[in-house]
Scaffold this motif. Sequence first.
Motif, short mmCIF file in Angstrom:
data_model
loop_
_atom_site.label_atom_id
_atom_site.label_comp_id
_atom_site.label_asym_id
_atom_site.label_seq_id
_atom_site.Cartn_x
_atom_site.Cartn_y
_atom_site.Cartn_z
N TYR A 205 0.47 -1.23 0.29
CA TYR A 205 -0.09 0.02 0.15
C TYR A 205 0.93 1.24 -0.32
O TYR A 205 1.95 1.25 0.38
N GLU B 38 -4.60 2.67 5.47
CA GLU B 38 -4.96 1.46 4.55
C GLU B 38 -4.27 0.38 4.76
O GLU B 38 -4.50 -0.75 4.83
N ALA B 39 -2.92 0.38 5.14
CA ALA B 39 -1.82 -0.53 5.18
C ALA B 39 -2.13 -1.08 6.57
O ALA B 39 -2.47 -2.34 7.09
#
Length: 366
Positions: free
Chosen positions: A338, A343-344
Amino acid sequence: MINSGIIVLKTFIFSYLWLNNHTLQKQHILKGGMNTTAKYISELLYRYECVILPGFGAFLTRRQPATIQETTNSFYPPKKLISFNSQLKNNDGLLANYLAVAENISYTDAVAKIQRYVLTLNEKMAQGKRIELDHIGAFYTSVENTLQFEPLQEVNYLTEAFGLSSFVSPAVNRQVEIKREVYKEEVEAIEEVVPLTFTPEKRRERPYLQYAAAAAIVLGIGGFFGLKQISDTTISYNHEEWQQANQEIENKIQEATFEISNPLPAIRLNLIKEEEETTTNATTETETVTGKYHIVAGAFRISSNADKKVRRLKAKGFDARLVGINKYGLHQVVYESYNDRLEALKALRKIKKEQSSKAWLLVEEL
């Protein structure tokens, strides 16, 4: 004239009485000084190993352990042996200070008293007399005109042995004479029941027992070598099993997943590779990876195991791939990569919950 004679007579009588009294006082002082000085030396020997009588010599003590006199069966406790050294004559102040405190006189008077005492000793020694010092010993002059000291054995100056005295023990006879004829009949009765031979007569009557003993020795030696062979076989078998177990453990380690809860920040190195190295390593290059946040699924020593892991993760719907070899020489496999950190992290929590709790986040520009 009569008055003058009376005055002369009174003067003579007064002078005689004064001289006689002075002589008695001098003798008393010398006698008392001799006694008290020897007494003080004796008291100091309990506490010190060296007591110097200034101008005369030094009394030395040496510890002797407990002894046994075998001829008389006498036991003697440990003690201090006293010796005399006529070379140590310098005043160290020990005896003078002790005498001054004991008699409540000045140090100068104490030194003078000791000097008078030594003068008296030297005069008696010059006359060939034997001098006795209470609780210490005796001095006398030998035929070679040398000073001899004979310590007193009855006094023990070792305070640790206080209350211990010598004693004589009755002799202990440890030699027990046993005649062979006394127990011969009983031994022969035992030989009739037990198949053993004790007496020389029975040994001559039973020569076959010698062969039995020799056979027992041969069997014992054979058994020893047999046991040694069995032991060697067991050791060889255990070694093979150990090698097989190590091989299985090695395979498990190669398939293991390494979790790093707090990875170190990545270090970027700019390396210039030559064309030959590029062509040589062309077979091992990995797929292009986008993003610097990678969720690691595992690290494998054998590349084929890493490829299997990638295929399994792709079958589950992940964009899995190889991201290269780490510093430990292991091939790293990631679930996803990512560009956004949040988000990761969100994806990592989901993978830890649904797939594997050993997954971790690698932050590195690849």
